[in-house]
Structures are given as C-alpha cells and as structure tokens.
Design an enzyme around this catalytic site. Structure first.
Site, PDB file in Angstrom:
ATOM      1  NE  ARG A 235      -4.340  -1.174   0.027  1.00  0.00           N
ATOM      2  CZ  ARG A 235      -4.479  -2.205  -0.813  1.00  0.00           C
ATOM      3  NH1 ARG A 235      -3.499  -2.512  -1.636  1.00  0.00           N
ATOM      4  NH2 ARG A 235      -5.596  -2.912  -0.841  1.00  0.00           N
ATOM      5  CG  ASP A 259       0.995  -2.222  -8.455  1.00  0.00           C
ATOM      6  OD1 ASP A 259       0.829  -1.845  -9.632  1.00  0.00           O
ATOM      7  OD2 ASP A 259       0.120  -2.817  -7.801  1.00  0.00           O
ATOM      8  CD  GLU A 264      -3.006   3.671  -5.001  1.00  0.00           C
ATOM      9  OE1 GLU A 264      -1.827   3.282  -4.942  1.00  0.00           O
ATOM     10  OE2 GLU A 264      -3.966   2.894  -5.142  1.00  0.00           O
ATOM     11  CG  HIS A 296      -3.499  -0.410  -6.684  1.00  0.00           C
ATOM     12  ND1 HIS A 296      -3.701   0.274  -5.517  1.00  0.00           N
ATOM     13  CD2 HIS A 296      -3.677  -1.717  -6.372  1.00  0.00           C
ATOM     14  CE1 HIS A 296      -3.999  -0.571  -4.548  1.00  0.00           C
ATOM     15  NE2 HIS A 296      -3.988  -1.794  -5.056  1.00  0.00           N
TER      16      HIS A 296
HETATM   17  P1  NAI Z   1      -1.823 -11.253   4.768  1.00  0.00           P
HETATM   18  O1  NAI Z   1      -2.748 -10.730   5.794  1.00  0.00           O
HETATM   19  O2  NAI Z   1      -1.895 -12.699   4.363  1.00  0.00           O
HETATM   20  O3  NAI Z   1      -0.296 -10.991   5.222  1.00  0.00           O
HETATM   21  C1  NAI Z   1       0.153  -9.802   5.764  1.00  0.00           C
HETATM   22  C2  NAI Z   1       1.355 -10.135   6.631  1.00  0.00           C
HETATM   23  O4  NAI Z   1       1.920  -8.900   7.070  1.00  0.00           O
HETATM   24  C3  NAI Z   1       0.994 -10.939   7.875  1.00  0.00           C
HETATM   25  O5  NAI Z   1       1.818 -12.084   7.966  1.00  0.00           O
HETATM   26  C4  NAI Z   1       1.256  -9.967   9.019  1.00  0.00           C
HETATM   27  O6  NAI Z   1       1.713 -10.604  10.211  1.00  0.00           O
HETATM   28  C5  NAI Z   1       2.342  -9.099   8.388  1.00  0.00           C
HETATM   29  N1  NAI Z   1       2.559  -7.848   9.106  1.00  0.00           N
HETATM   30  C6  NAI Z   1       1.689  -7.139   9.890  1.00  0.00           C
HETATM   31  N2  NAI Z   1       2.302  -6.079  10.416  1.00  0.00           N
HETATM   32  C7  NAI Z   1       3.587  -6.099   9.949  1.00  0.00           C
HETATM   33  C8  NAI Z   1       4.730  -5.271  10.156  1.00  0.00           C
HETATM   34  N3  NAI Z   1       4.693  -4.200  10.981  1.00  0.00           N
HETATM   35  N4  NAI Z   1       5.874  -5.609   9.536  1.00  0.00           N
HETATM   36  C9  NAI Z   1       5.954  -6.694   8.731  1.00  0.00           C
HETATM   37  N5  NAI Z   1       4.904  -7.538   8.518  1.00  0.00           N
HETATM   38  C10 NAI Z   1       3.742  -7.223   9.116  1.00  0.00           C
HETATM   39  O7  NAI Z   1      -1.995 -10.297   3.502  1.00  0.00           O
HETATM   40  P2  NAI Z   1      -1.662 -10.590   1.982  1.00  0.00           P
HETATM   41  O8  NAI Z   1      -2.836 -11.193   1.312  1.00  0.00           O
HETATM   42  O9  NAI Z   1      -0.353 -11.273   1.879  1.00  0.00           O
HETATM   43  O10 NAI Z   1      -1.539  -9.100   1.413  1.00  0.00           O
HETATM   44  C11 NAI Z   1      -0.552  -8.203   1.886  1.00  0.00           C
HETATM   45  C12 NAI Z   1      -0.905  -6.801   1.436  1.00  0.00           C
HETATM   46  O11 NAI Z   1      -0.749  -6.690   0.026  1.00  0.00           O
HETATM   47  C13 NAI Z   1      -2.381  -6.400   1.672  1.00  0.00           C
HETATM   48  O12 NAI Z   1      -2.583  -5.914   2.984  1.00  0.00           O
HETATM   49  C14 NAI Z   1      -2.602  -5.327   0.653  1.00  0.00           C
HETATM   50  O13 NAI Z   1      -2.342  -4.074   1.238  1.00  0.00           O
HETATM   51  C15 NAI Z   1      -1.545  -5.624  -0.425  1.00  0.00           C
HETATM   52  N6  NAI Z   1      -2.177  -5.992  -1.698  1.00  0.00           N
HETATM   53  C16 NAI Z   1      -1.861  -5.258  -2.808  1.00  0.00           C
HETATM   54  C17 NAI Z   1      -2.437  -5.553  -4.029  1.00  0.00           C
HETATM   55  C18 NAI Z   1      -2.080  -4.804  -5.286  1.00  0.00           C
HETATM   56  O14 NAI Z   1      -2.796  -4.947  -6.291  1.00  0.00           O
HETATM   57  N7  NAI Z   1      -1.021  -4.030  -5.311  1.00  0.00           N
HETATM   58  C19 NAI Z   1      -3.435  -6.616  -4.146  1.00  0.00           C
HETATM   59  C20 NAI Z   1      -3.648  -7.365  -2.920  1.00  0.00           C
HETATM   60  C21 NAI Z   1      -3.050  -7.039  -1.739  1.00  0.00           C
END
Ligand code: NAI
Length: 331
Positions: A235, A259, A264, A296
């Site tokens: 994000r 991305d 944005e 994005h």
């Molecule tokens: P997820 O919930 O499976 O994993 C997120 C991980 O981040 C978790 O393991 C959590 O413990 C960790 N985390 C939390 N706080 C943290 C910190 N301070 N430092 C390091 N790690 C921390 O989420 P997922 O599905 O892997 O997605 C991750 C992110 O990717 C989403 O929150 C979203 O913002 C972004 N995303 C971007 C997309 C795009 O099109 N560019 C599309 C889908 C998701």
C-alpha cells in the site's frame, strides 16, 4: 439484494456480471468513487461495494446507513480505506476478499524487479527507435543476492518462494507467525534493521496499519544497503514518498518499483494522459530512469478478477443467509 459497486470499470462489469449468474442480485455499476458526496448515490441499496481508493470514513458510512445500506462488501484484500470502528458502531458488517490470487501480486513484484534490473522499458524504447546499443543497460544476477521480504502472509510467502527459485538468499521480517515453508527453503527471519541492512532488494507485503504507516521513511532508507532496490506492491502509505526523492538523487536507493503510491487516489485507475499531472512528488519520481511506476495493477489478472467477483458475491450471500464470512473486525 440491491448492490452498488463504486469506482467500477468495464472489467468489473464483465467479471461481476458473469459471477452474478449464480446469485441473480441486482447490481448497479457506478463509475464515481465513493465518498461523503457520492454516498447519496447508494440510496436504497442494501449492499455497497467500494474499491481500494474509495473513502469509506465515518461520515460516508453514516450517510450510507441513512440511505438504507446494511452491509459493506469490499472487493479487495486491503481494508485500510474503511473506518472499521465506525462501521461496527453503525452495525454494518464489512467483508473483504482475503485471498484471491497471491500469485498475481507476487508475480507482479517479480516483474518490477526484472524490469528494473535489466532496464526493460528503456531497452524496448531503444530498439523501437532502431538503437541496438547496450550502454546504460547493465544489470546484475539475482542468483546469489539477498532479497528481504517484509510481511510473510499469503502474498509474501509466494513472493519469497519465487525469489528462492532464482537462487536468492531470502531474509524475512514479520511480527506475526513465521512461515515454515520459507524457512524450509533456507529463508531466515531477522529483525527489520538487519533485513534493511543486508538486502539487495526489499519488497513490501504487509498491510497498511497505524504501525506500518511510513515503515519505509527517511531513516529506514538510510539503513538500506547503498544502491539497493525497493519494491512496493503493498500500500502506498507504507512508504514516505517524499523521502524517496532524496534517496534516489544521492544514489542511496538504486532502483524503485512502485505499484502503489501514497497519494494515488484520484490519479490511479484513470487516464490523465491529456492533463498536467498535479502531484509534484509523483511527477518527479516518474522522471528517474531507475524508477518504474505501475498504477495499482498487481492484482489485475484474469484469475484474480474472477475470484474477486465470486468471493465478493459469496460474502454477500453468506451475510444474507445469517452466516457472515470474511468479516473484518475493528482493532
Ligand atoms: P496477509 O494478511 O496474508 O499478510 C500480511 C502479513 O503482514 C501478515 O503475515 C502480518 O503478520 C504481516 N505484518 C503485519 N504487520 C507487519 C509489520 N509491521 N511488519 C511486517 N509484517 C507485518 O496479507 P496478503 O494477502 O499477503 O496481502 C498483503 C498486502 O498486500 C495487503 O494488505 C494489501 O495491502 C496488499 N495488496 C496489494 C495488491 C495490489 O494490487 N497491489 C493486491 C492485494 C493485496
């Protein structure tokens, strides 16, 4: 079930119409983003389906509720654009699509790395102009280098696996549970500062939360290896955009792939090619030869779009049946 989708484009119409064959809901596709002004358009709709840059704050939610809306069905994994506490206070459940295609996002991050490292946009522009020289296109082998994965949830794990496949040493940082599958591939969990100091490439895969806002700021950039690459498909708010310019100018940051971008909203997902770009920081970033910005689009694969539409509508159906699923809790 009357459902309105804000910020919708033709690709949303296509995928949601197809997925809706299983439900038969009344879907209304609205191009405008959702905010306090446009919330009136949702009057009489049971369910509101916002997109990632819509502003679902307390005032917007109050207006939606006054217009009869009872549920928010996000068509995204991220939920940082919703005031969850306000939704809870108003008794409006907020459901999301927790996992659609982690491959889509992880593979896009890898695409940014390869494009930056081997200067692919520049190389393609050059050959199109009949210039077949190689000066300025020197890259480096990924094999044997170190990649730092910040956030090893669903997407970060897939990304880490792919990078291990390139023969890279994987460092990981996540305050949550550690991923056994990455450890089995030789990944090491380390403190954030160690990851920043030792990685040739740092890739962000954590959610935007109050404690991850500007996780990569001026101080964090200074801790990175000189000339390292930073990739953000998480994000925009994870990175302090202003700080990037100084780091790129003095060479501390060697490559940048974005991305997502902090500001944005109102820019990404729109065609601004005939308008002067109003965001000076983004305009400056786009001028660097070692920066690639995509708007994005990491999630944007056929498989992901199909899954997003199916899960969003299934979330609505589950809520309607009294067995809500994929609901995001405040706090
Ligand atoms: P997820 O919930 O499976 O994993 C997120 C991980 O981040 C978790 O393991 C959590 O413990 C960790 N985390 C939390 N706080 C943290 C910190 N301070 N430092 C390091 N790690 C921390 O989420 P997922 O599905 O892997 O997605 C991750 C992110 O990717 C989403 O929150 C979203 O913002 C972004 N995303 C971007 C997309 C795009 O099109 N560019 C599309 C889908 C998701």
């Amino acid at each position: 079930m009357r459902t309105i989708l804000f910020s919708s484009r033709q690709y949303d119409v296509d995928t949601f119409t197809e997925a809706n064959a299983a439900h038969g809901y009344e879907l209304h596709f609205q191009e405008s983003p959702l905010d306090t002004e446009t919330a009136i358009l949702a009057h009489g709709y049971d369910v509101v389906c916002p997109f990632v840059n819509d502003n679902v704050d307390a005032a917007t939610l109050e207006r939606l509720q006054a217009g009869g809306t009872r549920m928010i069905a996000l068509r995204s994994a991220g939920f940082n654009h919703v005031d969850l506490a306000a939704a809870e206070r108003l008794g409006m459940p907020v459901a999301r699509v927790p996992a659609y295609s982690p491959y889509a996002v992880a593979e896009h991050a890898v695409g940014l790395i390869l494009a930056l490292n081997r200067r692919l946009p520049r190389a393609v522009a050059r050959t199109r102009e009949g210039d077949f020289s190689l000066h300025g296109l020197l890259g480096f082998d990924l094999h044997g280098k170190t990649v730092g994965v910040i956030g090893t949830g669903i997407i970060g794990r897939v990304f880490g696996r792919i990078m291990a496949g390139f023969g890279m040493q994987v460092l990981a940082y996540d305050p949550g549970p550690h991923a056994d599958e990455l450890i089995a591939l030789g990944a090491r969990y380390v403190p954030l500062d160690t990851l920043l100091a030792e990685s040739d490439i740092v890739s962000l895969h954590c959610p935007l939360l109050p404690d991850t806002y500007h996780l990569i700021n001026r101080a964090a950039l200074a801790k990175m290896k000189r000339g390292a690459m930073l990739i953000n498909t998480g994000r925009g708010g994870l990175v302090e955009a202003n700080a990037l310019i100084g780091a790129l100018k003095d060479g501390q940051l060697g490559h940048l792939g974005l991305d997502v971008y902090e500001e944005e909203g109102g820019i990404f997902f729109e065609d601004h090619s005939n308008l002067p770009l109003q965001d000076d920081v983004l305009a400056r970033l786009l001028m660097f030869p070692n920066v690639i910005v995509t708007a994005h689009q990491a999630f944007f694969t056929r498989e992901a779009m199909t899954e997003i539409a199916q899960t969003t509508l299934a979330n609505i159906a589950a809520w309607q049946a009294g067995t809500p699923r994929n609901v995001v809790q405040a706090g």
